[in-house]
Design an enzyme around this catalytic site. Structure first.
Site, short mmCIF file in Angstrom:
data_model
loop_
_atom_site.label_atom_id
_atom_site.label_comp_id
_atom_site.label_asym_id
_atom_site.label_seq_id
_atom_site.Cartn_x
_atom_site.Cartn_y
_atom_site.Cartn_z
N LYS A 83 9.37 -2.28 9.13
CA LYS A 83 8.08 -2.55 9.79
C LYS A 83 7.16 -1.35 9.56
O LYS A 83 7.56 -0.20 9.82
CB LYS A 83 8.30 -2.78 11.29
CG LYS A 83 7.25 -3.64 11.97
CD LYS A 83 7.66 -3.89 13.40
CE LYS A 83 6.81 -4.93 14.07
NZ LYS A 83 7.14 -5.06 15.51
O1 G3P Z 1 6.25 -5.75 18.58
C1 G3P Z 1 4.95 -6.01 18.19
C2 G3P Z 1 4.17 -6.74 19.26
O2 G3P Z 1 4.83 -7.95 19.55
C3 G3P Z 1 3.96 -5.91 20.50
O3 G3P Z 1 3.39 -6.71 21.49
O4 G3P Z 1 2.81 -6.96 23.91
O5 G3P Z 1 3.10 -4.64 22.92
O6 G3P Z 1 1.11 -6.04 22.31
P1 G3P Z 1 2.58 -6.04 22.71
#
Ligand code: G3P
Length: 230
Positions: A83
């Site tokens: 990633k």
């Molecule tokens: O892991 C990437 C993404 O899904 C993170 O989500 O909720 O931290 O914006 P969030």
């Protein structure tokens, strides 16, 4: 649309994997910081349990180091996807990792313009965030639809991975917008289970079944018979 779980918790993955709905998983530095135990062990275990693409994120801002970190995380398990956060350094690292045969999930993508660059750099997955766009008052569904159209028109073969999903509605919108994957936190996966009519329906079936005890006798006998014949 495939479902990935967005977590650093092996326990959460073990529970949801039993539902038979997971095709992969994603982690990120924030999720790993919250998780218990050794990060490498957790990522390996998650990749084993889901049996599919499992993203592990690089943290350097230098492309050379990003490539080194990407190659390193790939040694954890054959299912690992590197990633890489979006940006000039991330694009360079993505292009180099792809040259070396390492699949990349390019993350922190918020616009179709960014998604086009990520696809051209050779990203296998493009993590297009929904919740964080909503947080700043931007129509995440509109942006996602643009990203899906732009990427799927592109011959790169990149897959749009809807990320930052904060509600069951986000997951539904990702599916109807044509995303290839949605990565979903444990909390939202659990919310997706719930509907009051399912609960009342189950209660009604149980209540009516109990009014005729011979039904239970019949089914128990059938189970015993099928076990004997197995
Ligand atoms: O892991 C990437 C993404 O899904 C993170 O989500 O909720 O931290 O914006 P969030």
């Amino acid at each position: 649309m495939k479902l990935f779980i967005d977590t650093g918790s092996v326990t959460e993955v073990e529970e949801v994997a039993r539902w038979g709905v997971l095709a992969g998983a994603t982690t990120n530095p924030s999720l790993l910081a919250k998780a218990e135990g050794d990060a490498g062990e957790a990522i390996k275990r998650i990749a084993e349990i889901v049996g599919g693409p499992t993203s592990a994120e690089v943290v350097s801002e230098d492309p050379d180091r990003m490539v080194e970190e990407g190659i390193a995380v790939r040694t954890l398990h054959e299912n690992i996807i590197v990633k890489v956060p979006f940006g000039p350094a991330g694009l360079e690292a993505t292009a180099r990792l792809r040259e070396l045969g390492h699949p990349v999930n390019m993350t922190l993508v918020f616009s179709a313009a960014q998604a086009i660059l990520a696809a051209e750099a050779g990203a296998t997955y493009i993590s297009s965030f929904l919740g964080r766009l909503d947080d700043i008052g931007v129509d995440s569904e509109y942006e996602l639809r643009e990203i899906v159209e732009a990427v799927h028109e592109n011959s790169s073969g990149a897959q749009v991975l809807a990320a930052s999903t904060r509600s069951p509605l986000h997951v539904v919108k990702a599916a109807t917008a044509g995303a290839d994957v949605a990565t979903v936190p444990y909390k939202v996966l659990k919310q997706m289970l719930n509907h009051p009519l399912t609960d009342s329906g189950n209660a009604g079936f149980a209540k009516d079944w109990a009014t005729k005890p011979e039904l239970a006798e019949w089914l128990n006998g059938l189970v015993e018979q099928s076990k004997k014949n197995a």
